[in-house]
Motif scaffolding. Structure first.
Motif, PDB file in Angstrom:
ATOM      1  N   PHE A 280       0.859  -1.183   0.000  1.00  0.00           N
ATOM      2  CA  PHE A 280       0.000   0.000   0.000  1.00  0.00           C
ATOM      3  C   PHE A 280       0.894   1.232   0.000  1.00  0.00           C
ATOM      4  N   ALA A 281       0.425   2.310  -0.586  1.00  0.00           N
ATOM      5  CA  ALA A 281       1.194   3.556  -0.564  1.00  0.00           C
ATOM      6  C   ALA A 281       0.979   4.310   0.744  1.00  0.00           C
ATOM      7  N   HIS A 282      -0.255   4.365   1.214  1.00  0.00           N
ATOM      8  CA  HIS A 282      -0.631   5.188   2.365  1.00  0.00           C
ATOM      9  C   HIS A 282      -1.189   4.303   3.473  1.00  0.00           C
ATOM     10  N   ARG A 283      -0.820   4.615   4.697  1.00  0.00           N
ATOM     11  CA  ARG A 283      -1.270   3.779   5.826  1.00  0.00           C
ATOM     12  C   ARG A 283      -2.789   3.702   5.936  1.00  0.00           C
ATOM     13  N   ASP A 284      -3.489   4.768   5.534  1.00  0.00           N
ATOM     14  CA  ASP A 284      -4.946   4.737   5.611  1.00  0.00           C
ATOM     15  C   ASP A 284      -5.545   3.773   4.587  1.00  0.00           C
ATOM     16  N   GLU A 285      -4.872   3.579   3.446  1.00  0.00           N
ATOM     17  CA  GLU A 285      -5.341   2.591   2.473  1.00  0.00           C
ATOM     18  C   GLU A 285      -5.237   1.179   3.060  1.00  0.00           C
ATOM     19  N   ALA A 286      -4.316   0.983   3.971  1.00  0.00           N
ATOM     20  CA  ALA A 286      -4.093  -0.326   4.602  1.00  0.00           C
ATOM     21  C   ALA A 286      -4.869  -0.486   5.902  1.00  0.00           C
TER      22      ALA A 286
ATOM     23  N   PRO B 215      -0.007  -9.244   7.083  1.00  0.00           N
ATOM     24  CA  PRO B 215       1.314  -8.649   6.840  1.00  0.00           C
ATOM     25  C   PRO B 215       1.311  -7.845   5.534  1.00  0.00           C
ATOM     26  N   HIS B 216       1.875  -6.652   5.580  1.00  0.00           N
ATOM     27  CA  HIS B 216       1.907  -5.792   4.401  1.00  0.00           C
ATOM     28  C   HIS B 216       3.006  -4.745   4.545  1.00  0.00           C
ATOM     29  N   LEU B 217       3.282  -4.065   3.449  1.00  0.00           N
ATOM     30  CA  LEU B 217       4.254  -2.982   3.401  1.00  0.00           C
ATOM     31  C   LEU B 217       3.530  -1.703   3.041  1.00  0.00           C
ATOM     32  N   VAL B 218       3.784  -0.633   3.795  1.00  0.00           N
ATOM     33  CA  VAL B 218       3.317   0.703   3.446  1.00  0.00           C
ATOM     34  C   VAL B 218       4.549   1.479   3.003  1.00  0.00           C
TER      35      VAL B 218
ATOM     36  N   ILE C 156     -12.777   9.541   2.609  1.00  0.00           N
ATOM     37  CA  ILE C 156     -13.182   8.431   1.739  1.00  0.00           C
ATOM     38  C   ILE C 156     -12.253   7.228   1.868  1.00  0.00           C
ATOM     39  N   VAL C 157     -10.970   7.458   2.117  1.00  0.00           N
ATOM     40  CA  VAL C 157      -9.966   6.394   2.036  1.00  0.00           C
ATOM     41  C   VAL C 157     -10.257   5.224   2.984  1.00  0.00           C
ATOM     42  N   PHE C 158     -10.845   5.475   4.138  1.00  0.00           N
ATOM     43  CA  PHE C 158     -11.130   4.384   5.074  1.00  0.00           C
ATOM     44  C   PHE C 158     -12.216   3.459   4.511  1.00  0.00           C
TER      45      PHE C 158
END
Length: 185
Positions: free
Chosen positions: A10-16, A23-26, A169-171
């Motif tokens: 994900f680019a932005h923590r809110d997208e994640a 497990p993921h990478l921001v 909106i992102v959430f």
């Protein structure tokens, strides 16, 4: 046969935000953050494929215009803020969505919210716009790692779009991406 090791990005923590248990990478916003963070993660090794989930603005108009309610697989990536010619990149991961749910995305280091910008970017053949996809595609291509990019439109990238609107909106879009991801898994 063992399952491939997938790095979810994900680019932005809110997208994640809906993926706290996965497990993921921001990487951070923008092409430089995206390229450095992803390349660093891939340099460690053990990653067989990259899947990017995120939001994008809609820049195209007309009957083929992407819906704010659907997730799209990105099949081509161009840069819109680079003065020298740059090739269209095609992510090497398998296409899994039908053609009507695929799109070309333009990447640039600017939050597009201007009608003239939208028209110029759409003129490049893109229907969506973001700030990281080209960097992800370039890193994966150079390192030989299959990439799948999935984007859910969050706004129409026009003069009515504000940073504050996106922040709200992102959430909801993160929840939409999680439902999509859970159906894939």
């Amino acid at each position: 046969m063992p399952q491939p090791t997938t790095l979810l990005v994900f680019a932005h923590r809110d997208e994640a935000s809906a993926f706290a248990d996965v497990p993921h990478l921001v990487t951070g916003v923008g092409k430089v953050n995206a390229a450095v963070s992803l390349a660093t993660a891939l340099a460690v090794g053990g990653i067989d494929q990259v899947v990017v989930l995120g939001t994008a603005g809609v820049v195209s108009d007309g009957p083929e215009r992407p819906s704010l309610e659907d997730v799209y697989q990105i099949t081509g990536v161009v840069q819109h803020d680079f003065s020298l010619p740059s090739p269209e990149l095609r992510p090497a991961g398998p296409a899994i969505l039908p053609p009507e749910r695929t799109a070309v995305i333009a990447t640039g280091d600017v939050f597009v919210q201007n009608d003239a910008q939208r028209a110029r970017i759409a003129g490049l053949g893109a229907s969506l716009v973001d700030m990281e996809a080209y960097a992800y595609a370039s890193v994966c291509e150079r390192l030989g790692v299959p990439l799948q990019l999935f984007k859910v439109p969050s706004d129409f990238a026009d003069s009515a779009t504000t940073d504050e609107e996106w922040d709200t909106i992102v959430f909801r879009k993160s929840e939409q991406l999680r439902e999509f991801w859970d159906r894939l898994a």
